[in-house]
Design an enzyme around this catalytic site. Structure first.
Site, PDB file in Angstrom:
ATOM      1  CB  SER A 163      -0.969  -0.043   1.179  1.00  0.00           C
ATOM      2  OG  SER A 163      -1.944   0.958   1.077  1.00  0.00           O
ATOM      3  CG  ASP A 257      -6.808  -1.863  -3.863  1.00  0.00           C
ATOM      4  OD1 ASP A 257      -7.231  -0.770  -3.425  1.00  0.00           O
ATOM      5  OD2 ASP A 257      -5.623  -2.226  -3.745  1.00  0.00           O
ATOM      6  CG  HIS A 287      -5.910  -1.597  -0.274  1.00  0.00           C
ATOM      7  ND1 HIS A 287      -4.991  -1.246  -1.227  1.00  0.00           N
ATOM      8  CD2 HIS A 287      -5.425  -1.153   0.915  1.00  0.00           C
ATOM      9  CE1 HIS A 287      -3.985  -0.613  -0.647  1.00  0.00           C
ATOM     10  NE2 HIS A 287      -4.217  -0.545   0.651  1.00  0.00           N
TER      11      HIS A 287
END
Length: 319
Positions: A163, A257, A287
Site C-alpha cells: 500500500s 481495490d 486492498h
C-alpha cells in the site's frame, strides 16, 4: 469480478467504523500511539510471527534523526550472508507500525531465506511529504552500508512494501537510481499507491469496497501531501519522466481495490521502459488482504509468490 467472501465483507464493515475519513488530528495521533501487541486475538486476525524467525529491534538513520527498525532473521543453517530485504509498512503514510508488519516480514524472511529489515518512518499529518520518502531512502542507504551487521549481503538488496509502503518502495528505487545508489536488485510492490492524483479508473469502480474506500484514499493522500503537488515523482512514482534503469519488479494487486489500477498502470510503465515485471491480480480480494492472512483466502498464495520471486531474484551469482 469475483465475489468477495462474506467474512471479508464483515471485516470491511467493522473497519469502516474507524475510517480515516472525518477523523480529527487528535484522533489520528491517538491511533498512532496505540500499540498492537501479539495475543491470540490479534494473531488470529493479523497473523503470528513465523516459527524459527528471530526478531531484533534497533535503529537506522533517518532523514532527520534515528528511526526504529526491526530485523527478521530466519534459521539459516548454510554458510555465508543472506540477502537483505528492506520493508516499508503500509497504513496510508498515517498509521501502521513495525508491529503490524510482523506477519508479513517474518514469513517473507522464512520463505525467501533472507534478512528482512522493516523501517518505522515518520508519519503524517505531523510529518508530511516528503518526510516518509526521505526517511525510507536514508534508512535504505544506512542499512545497505551496515548489511554485514545483520549477516546480510548488500549486493543482494531488495525493497518491499504494501500500500503506502509499496509507494515508498517504488519511490526509493527512483531515489536510488537518481542519487547513485545503493544498487537495488528487486522491488516487491504489494497493492502500491503510485498515482496520488486519484485518476486510476478503479478508484471510482471500487469506491465502496471493503477495507479501503475512495474516501479513505483521498483522506490518506491529503494528510500525507498537505497540499503538495501529487504529480511529483517522489510522491507519485507513476509520473517519473523516465522509468529506465529501475530494478526488476513483482507487483501484486487486489481485484476489489480502489488503487488496483495504480499497480497495473505502474507495471505497464516499467515494462514500457524495459524493466522486467511480474504482475498478479488476486481475484475477489480487497486492498490490504495480506494484512489479514487468516481471513483472506489468497494470502498464502500471494506470500508464496512473494517468497519465490524474492528468492529467485536474490539468489547468489553462480561461481
Amino acid at each position: 469480478m469475483a465475489k468477495i467472501d462474506l467474512r471479508v465483507r464483515i471485516l470491511g464493515r467493522v473497519l469502516r467504523r474507524n475510517s480515516i475519513v472525518g477523523q480529527s488530528t487528535e484522533q489520528i495521533l491517538r491511533n498512532q500511539r496505540a500499540k498492537v501487541s501479539h495475543n491470540p486475538v490479534t494473531d488470529l486476525l493479523l497473523g503470528a510471527v513465523a516459527p524459527g524467525v528471530t526478531l531484533t529491534d534497533s535503529y537506522a538513520a533517518g532523514e532527520a534523526g534515528r528511526l526504529r527498525i526491526r530485523s527478521y532473521r530466519p534459521a539459516a543453517p548454510g554458510r555465508g550472508p543472506l540477502p537483505l530485504i528492506v520493508n516499508f509498512h503500509g497504513g496510508g503514510w498515517v498509521v501502521g507500525s513495525l508491529d503490524t508488519a510482523d506477519w508479513l516480514c517474518s514469513n517473507v524472511a522464512a520463505a525467501a531465506g533472507a534478512v528482512v529489515v522493516s523501517v518505522d518512518y515518520r508519519l503524517a499529518p505531523t510529518h508530511r511529504f516528503p518526510a516518509a520518502a526521505e526517511d525510507c531512502y536514508a534508512a535504505l542507504v544506512d542499512l545497505a552500508a551496515r548489511a554485514g551487521e545483520f549477516g546480510a549481503d548488500p549486493a543482494r538488496l531488495a525493497v518491499m512494501g504494501d500500500s503506502a509502503g509499496g509507494n515508498l518502495a517504488a519511490v526509493t528505487t527512483l531515489m536510488a537510481r537518481d542519487r547513485s545508489g545503493p544498487a537495488i536488485a528487486f522491488q516487491a510492490l504489494i497493492y502500491p499507491a503510485t498515482d496520488l492524483t486519484g485518476s486510476s479508473p478503479s478508484v471510482d469502480e471500487n469506491a465502496d469496497a471493503p477495507i479501503l474506500t475512495k474516501g479513505d484514499v483521498i483522506a490518506y493522500r491529503d494528510h500525507y501531501l498537505g497540499g503538495a503537488d501529487p504529480e511529483q515523482p517522489y510522491a507519485s512514482p507513476l509520473f517519473a519522466a523516465d522509468h529506465r534503469g529501475l530494478p526488476r519488479a513483482l507487483i501484486q494487486v487486489a481485484e476489489h481495490d480502489p488503487i488496483r489500477d495504480d499497480g497495473l498502470r505502474y507495471a505497464r510503465a516499467l515494462e514500457t521502459a524495459g524493466v522486467p515485471v511480474r504482475t498478479t491480480t488476486y481475484a475477489g480480494m480487497p486492498h490490504g488482504f495480506l494484512a489479514f492472512p487468516k481471513l483472506c483466502r489468497s494470502a498464502p498464495q500471494a506470500l508464496a509468490e512473494l517468497g519465490a520471486e524474492l528468492r529467485s531474484a536474490l539468489a547468489p551469482a553462480p561461481d
